[in-house]
Design an enzyme around this catalytic site. Structure first.
Site, PDB file in Angstrom:
ATOM      1  N   ASP A  70      -5.474   6.447  -1.838  1.00  0.00           N
ATOM      2  CA  ASP A  70      -4.061   6.246  -2.128  1.00  0.00           C
ATOM      3  C   ASP A  70      -3.835   4.859  -2.716  1.00  0.00           C
ATOM      4  OD1 ASP A  70      -1.014   6.434  -1.691  1.00  0.00           O
ATOM      5  OD2 ASP A  70      -1.731   8.293  -0.772  1.00  0.00           O
ATOM      6  N   HIS A 287       3.300   3.977  -0.188  1.00  0.00           N
ATOM      7  CA  HIS A 287       2.915   5.386  -0.289  1.00  0.00           C
ATOM      8  C   HIS A 287       1.741   5.703   0.637  1.00  0.00           C
ATOM      9  CE1 HIS A 287       1.419   9.128  -2.182  1.00  0.00           C
ATOM     10  NE2 HIS A 287       2.654   9.285  -2.617  1.00  0.00           N
ATOM     11  N   SER A 461       3.071  14.856  -1.825  1.00  0.00           N
ATOM     12  CA  SER A 461       2.293  13.753  -1.234  1.00  0.00           C
ATOM     13  C   SER A 461       2.435  13.710   0.269  1.00  0.00           C
ATOM     14  CB  SER A 461       2.757  12.408  -1.810  1.00  0.00           C
ATOM     15  OG  SER A 461       2.277  12.208  -3.107  1.00  0.00           O
TER      16      SER A 461
END
Length: 545
Positions: A70, A287, A461
């Site tokens: 990521d 994220h 995601s």
């Protein structure tokens, strides 16, 4: 995400209807909804809590390492620091490659988008920009009548497609930036006239707009503020401005290339392995931190949220910038994860084009050969990925693009919401009858954020780590199962969706069975999966006697 998309069609074009987002704004789901049970709790989670309370009490488990490829992870988060993987062969901070794997001080993982000097890539291009820059010198002046070899003709057609796609994306980004800037400008003017800095919905109801634009701004913002608050609405506007500004300045800027100064590798050599640094957090870990929390946030500390799996270590691989990830980095991250003991790899990223798909395919083959399960997000474009490419994927292709096999140990995940109705499949989620395996919760998922904070996010995601967490849960309590067996258990234990659901296809809205837009026809379910795992284990034990 859906609010940002709205900004494309507002302000300068207020006459157009706003896009809508099912199950995303008008109400909030229950806390911890993605772990709840449809029958007991009335929300379409994956029944994790039920599985723990009814099936796993008193059972022992084995720690499973899950690699999160990521954009970076805050390893000091209050809900994650206990579950971060620690390289047992590496001594932290001594500047020596103790385990002689080529990576110095890789205590919690590795950063493939940084340099030995300590610099890091933050923003990067989209792959469409890199490919245009690669092909433009040869094809910019070419015509359809230009004599080409068969391979060159195919490349020329790709170049034309890239340019068309690029121009569409750039126009949208510029329009989104213009519209958002315009909304903020008029909104600030309204606040000055009100004499307010934090107005309420009553203030906007009482305000008498002037001119042609102010009434449209008020019309746009009032329903949004009713759903949340002015402060949250303002933050979403500013996030939208940042999003489109970043697209124009970096993602779609043909002149921008951060790679040389920030990494220092030989980018032309896809087989180069040793580069990067040990900064797994990087300049923007939002994220990756959110993804990691969904998988493994500590369940027993009375803090924040509860991850899906309770005996997991998170290996952090910083690979995805603010922009499109690069194939070389993805391949190296997969190989690092496999070589350092990960049994599951979560990949909450994807793109429409690939610079060197072969190098990623070879890494995927390597992972599959080592009994590692790869879990990948299907993408957030609301498209059919049988018709629109989303890479990486399970398909192995030759140099001409012909499929030469598939990765069996691969799960492709679409996003679902909490209501069991026609809007169950998230409006942004990609889908595909053969390309998407399962759906999992991906709307308003509350999870960890840097600096020990928490936030709700939408996206495939978020759905992918739900499935990665479930896979880790199964491998933890049933370590004898192979990656492919774990995938089969997950696929064969979904909660089937009985009603038809809405999707967008070719510009119109259609209602289809979930069995037509996914292989399994359902939403993953931890309780059902563990029941099936136990049954499969018992059957295998009987046969072995």
């Amino acid at each position: 995400m859906n609010f940002i998309k709205k900004l494309l069609y507002t302000a300068a074009v207020f006459a157009l209807p706003l896009t809508s987002s099912a199950q995303s704004s008008d109400e909030k789901p229950k806390e911890n909804w993605f772990n709840l049970d449809l029958k007991a709790d009335g929300t379409f989670g994956i029944s994790t809590e039920r599985a723990y309370s009814e099936l796993l009490k008193g059972k022992t488990s084995k720690t499973v390492v899950v690699a999160v490829i990521d954009g970076g992870i805050d390893e000091n988060h209050e809900d994650l620091k206990q579950v971060m993987w620690v390289n047992p062969k590496e001594i932290a901070g001594n500047g020596i490659d103790d385990d002689k794997n080529g990576y110095i001080d890789d205590v919690h993982g590795w950063n493939f988008i940084g340099s030995a000097k300590g610099t890091n890539v933050h923003h990067d291009n989209m792959e469409v920009v890199r490919l245009i820059n690669k092909l433009q010198p040869k094809y910019a002046a070419a015509l359809n009548s230009t004599p080409f070899t068969e391979a060159e003709r195919k490349e020329f057609q790709l170049y034309k497609k890239l340019v068309t796609d690029y121009m569409e994306k750039l126009q949208q980004a510029q329009m989104g930036l213009q519209n958002t800037t315009m909304i903020l400008k008029y909104l600030d003017g309204i606040l000055v006239k009100m004499g307010k800095t934090e107005p309420t919905i009553d203030d906007f109801n009482a305000y008498k707009p002037e001119g042609d634009i102010e009434p449209q701004v008020i019309k746009f913002l009032k329903p949004e503020i009713k759903k949340t608050s002015y402060q949250e609405f303002r933050q979403e506007l500013e996030d939208g401005l940042k999003h489109y500004d970043t697209q124009v300045k970096y993602h779609l800027n043909l002149e921008f290339d951060p790679r040389k100064d920030s990494v220092g590798d030989n980018y032309a050599n896809s087989n180069e392995r040793i580069y990067g640094n040990n900064d797994i957090t990087g300049p923007d870990a939002e994220h990756g931190t959110h993804v990691a929390g969904i998988i493994a946030a500590v369940r027993s500390n009375s803090l924040g949220i509860k991850g899906v799996a309770d005996n997991v270590k998170i290996m952090a691989l910083r690979t995805v910038p603010d922009g499109d990830e690069r194939d070389k980095d993805v391949a190296n991250s997969i190989r690092y994860a496999v070589d350092n003991g990960a049994k599951i790899i979560n990949m909450s990223f994807g793109k429409a084009y690939s610079w060197d798909k072969k190098v990623v395919d070879e890494a995927v083959k390597y992972a599959v050969s080592k009994d590692v399960l790869l879990v990948h997000a299907a993408g957030n474009d609301g498209k059919n990925t049988e018709k629109e490419d989303n890479v990486p994927n399970r398909l192995f292709a030759d140099s001409t693009g012909v499929t030469m096999g598939t990765a069996e140990g691969w799960i492709e995940v679409g996003a679902s919401g909490w209501k069991n109705d026609e809007d169950l499949v998230a409006s942004f989620s990609n889908y595909g009858g053969k390309s998407v395996d399962v759906f999992a919760p991906g709307v308003k998922i509350n999870s960890t954020m840097p600096d020990s904070k928490y936030k709700e996010n939408d996206g495939t995601s978020m759905a992918s780590p739900v499935v990665a967490g479930l896979a880790a849960l199964i491998r933890s309590y049933y370590p004898q199962f192979t990656a492919v067996q774990v995938k089969e258990i997950i696929m064969n234990s979904v909660t089937k969706v009985e009603q038809k659901v809405k999707i967008r296809e070719e510009g119109s809205s259609n209602k289809v069975p979930v069995s037509q837009i996914s292989v399994s026809g359902g939403v993953v379910n931890a309780y059902n999966a563990l029941l099936l795992a136990e049954k499969t284990n018992s059957t295998a034990s009987v046969k072995s006697k």
